[in-house]
Design a protein around this motif. Structure first.
Motif, PDB file in Angstrom:
ATOM      1  N   ASP A   1      58.264 120.927  69.239  1.00 26.12           N
ATOM      2  CA  ASP A   1      56.607 121.733  68.448  1.00 26.12           C
ATOM      3  C   ASP A   1      57.371 122.392  66.936  1.00 26.12           C
ATOM      4  N   TYR A   2      58.282 122.328  66.602  1.00 26.82           N
ATOM      5  CA  TYR A   2      59.264 122.822  65.189  1.00 26.82           C
ATOM      6  C   TYR A   2      57.659 122.084  64.111  1.00 26.82           C
ATOM      7  N   TYR A   3      57.056 121.388  64.203  1.00 25.33           N
ATOM      8  CA  TYR A   3      56.279 120.476  62.700  1.00 25.33           C
ATOM      9  C   TYR A   3      54.718 120.404  63.134  1.00 25.33           C
ATOM     10  N   ASP A   4      54.516 121.357  64.664  1.00 17.76           N
ATOM     11  CA  ASP A   4      53.232 120.722  65.126  1.00 17.76           C
ATOM     12  C   ASP A   4      51.643 122.045  64.032  1.00 17.76           C
TER      13      ASP A   4
ATOM     14  N   HIS B   1      48.109 118.621  58.655  1.00 17.42           N
ATOM     15  CA  HIS B   1      47.505 118.777  57.218  1.00 17.42           C
ATOM     16  C   HIS B   1      47.866 117.755  56.407  1.00 17.42           C
ATOM     17  N   PRO B   2      47.025 116.935  55.508  1.00 15.06           N
ATOM     18  CA  PRO B   2      47.084 115.892  54.840  1.00 15.06           C
ATOM     19  C   PRO B   2      48.284 115.730  54.652  1.00 15.06           C
ATOM     20  N   MET B   3      48.855 116.820  53.906  1.00 16.04           N
ATOM     21  CA  MET B   3      49.966 116.603  53.253  1.00 16.04           C
ATOM     22  C   MET B   3      51.563 115.865  53.635  1.00 16.04           C
ATOM     23  N   PHE B   4      51.535 115.528  55.262  1.00 16.83           N
ATOM     24  CA  PHE B   4      52.137 115.969  55.948  1.00 16.83           C
ATOM     25  C   PHE B   4      52.250 114.499  56.003  1.00 16.83           C
ATOM     26  N   ILE B   5      52.386 113.535  56.171  1.00 16.92           N
ATOM     27  CA  ILE B   5      52.903 112.559  56.497  1.00 16.92           C
ATOM     28  C   ILE B   5      53.609 111.491  54.962  1.00 16.92           C
TER      29      ILE B   5
END
Length: 322
Positions: A285-288, A293-297
């Motif tokens: 779950d480190y990136y949960d 966030h819209p900029m994650f991908i």
């Protein structure tokens, strides 16, 4: 602390894909397709009762099937490697194998993990295509390494035959009976073609271009010049054998000297990927907190692009040319 074993499952599935490819290859063509046996494949086929003409036809068909197959979807990715590896699988069989392995990988991912179908399908296609490419590339490298190692001894066998009075085509045939695969079958094929009237220098030149080996080009040029202008071919080839053996020793020495740099480059290329896998295993779950966030991908794609550039650049840096 919850530890996820999903990355290990994916690695195990990729390893299983490679084992399945090797198993299918051996199941279809038998152990005679393996390199380094005591008897080369051409002689084994003749010993089993096939005529020289039938063996020649089959071997030529296997060699030529990888020429001009770039129009087949996905095959262009591995056409050059398949030609150098002299794969007995046809281009269409390789593409079908990619599809079968992708389906097998998808089934294993679906059973062993909780990945979404879209992600599972994407990973499965990558495993199917990448597994076949990795396997063919490994086969090509093994074959080229063995050709380089066998060539000096083969030339010396030809020199001995020439000195007792045999013509070059006969000397090539005699050497082919003493050398295991891959060079034994290739020289035997050229000797058979010469018996049917083909120019030996032309056949050697085609072989050299197919495997893209400089030492074989030297051999074909030496034979071609001798046939056109005359001269003591045994003496020329004896000098060539010394040059080829010296080049081979130099390559091995350079490989040993640059081994540390190559492993450092491989470590630096693989460390970010290994770190991502370890993070996913130790703390899934480190990136949960940020993945919604819209900029994650977009930023994740940028990071993957930088990783790809890093791997390509490191490979270029450690690729020592001699």
């Amino acid at each position: 602390m919850e530890i996820s074993i999903s990355p290990l499952i994916y690695l195990a599935i990729f390893g299983a894909v490679l084992l399945v490819v090797e198993g299918i290859y051996l199941l279809v063509f038998g152990r005679t397709i393996q390199l380094g046996g005591r008897m080369n494949r051409r002689l084994d086929m003749i010993e089993k009762g096939k005529s020289r003409n039938a063996v020649l036809e089959q071997l030529r068909k296997e060699i030529n099937q990888h020429v001009g197959g770039n129009g087949i979807p996905l095959y262009g990715l591995l056409a050059d490697k398949a030609r150098k590896a002299n794969m007995a699988f046809s281009p269409r069989m390789l593409v079908v194998l990619m599809a079968v392995l992708a389906a097998l990988a998808f089934a294993m991912i679906t059973i062993a993990t909780e990945a979404e179908p879209v992600i599972g399908a994407a990973v499965s296609v990558a495993f199917g295509v990448g597994g076949v490419y990795f396997w063919v590339a490994r086969k090509a490298k093994q074959r080229l390494d063995m050709l380089e190692a066998q060539l000096p001894d083969a030339i010396e066998l030809i020199v001995r035959s020439l000195r007792v009075g045999h013509p070059f085509a006969s000397a090539l045939g005699m050497a082919s009976r003493e050398i295991p695969d891959p060079l034994g079958t290739e020289f035997g094929l050229i000797a058979d073609e010469a018996a049917y009237g083909r120019d030996v220098a032309e056949a050697l030149s085609e072989f050299a271009e197919r495997v893209d080996m400089q030492d074989l080009r030297f051999l074909s040029v030496a034979v071609s010049i001798q046939m056109q202008s005359g001269g003591n071919l045994a003496e020329i080839l004896e000098g060539l054998a010394k040059v080829v053996r010296a080049r081979f020793k130099l390559f091995r020495k350079v490989r040993a000297i640059t081994a540390e740099a190559k492993w450092s480059g491989m470590f630096l290329s693989g460390f970010p990927i290994a770190a991502l896998i370890m993070i996913q295993m130790i703390k899934p779950d480190y990136y949960d907190g940020v993945k919604e966030h819209p900029m994650f991908i977009p930023l994740a794609l940028v990071v993957l692009g930088f990783l790809a550039v890093n791997i390509l650049y490191m490979r270029k840096m450690i690729d020592i040319k001699v």
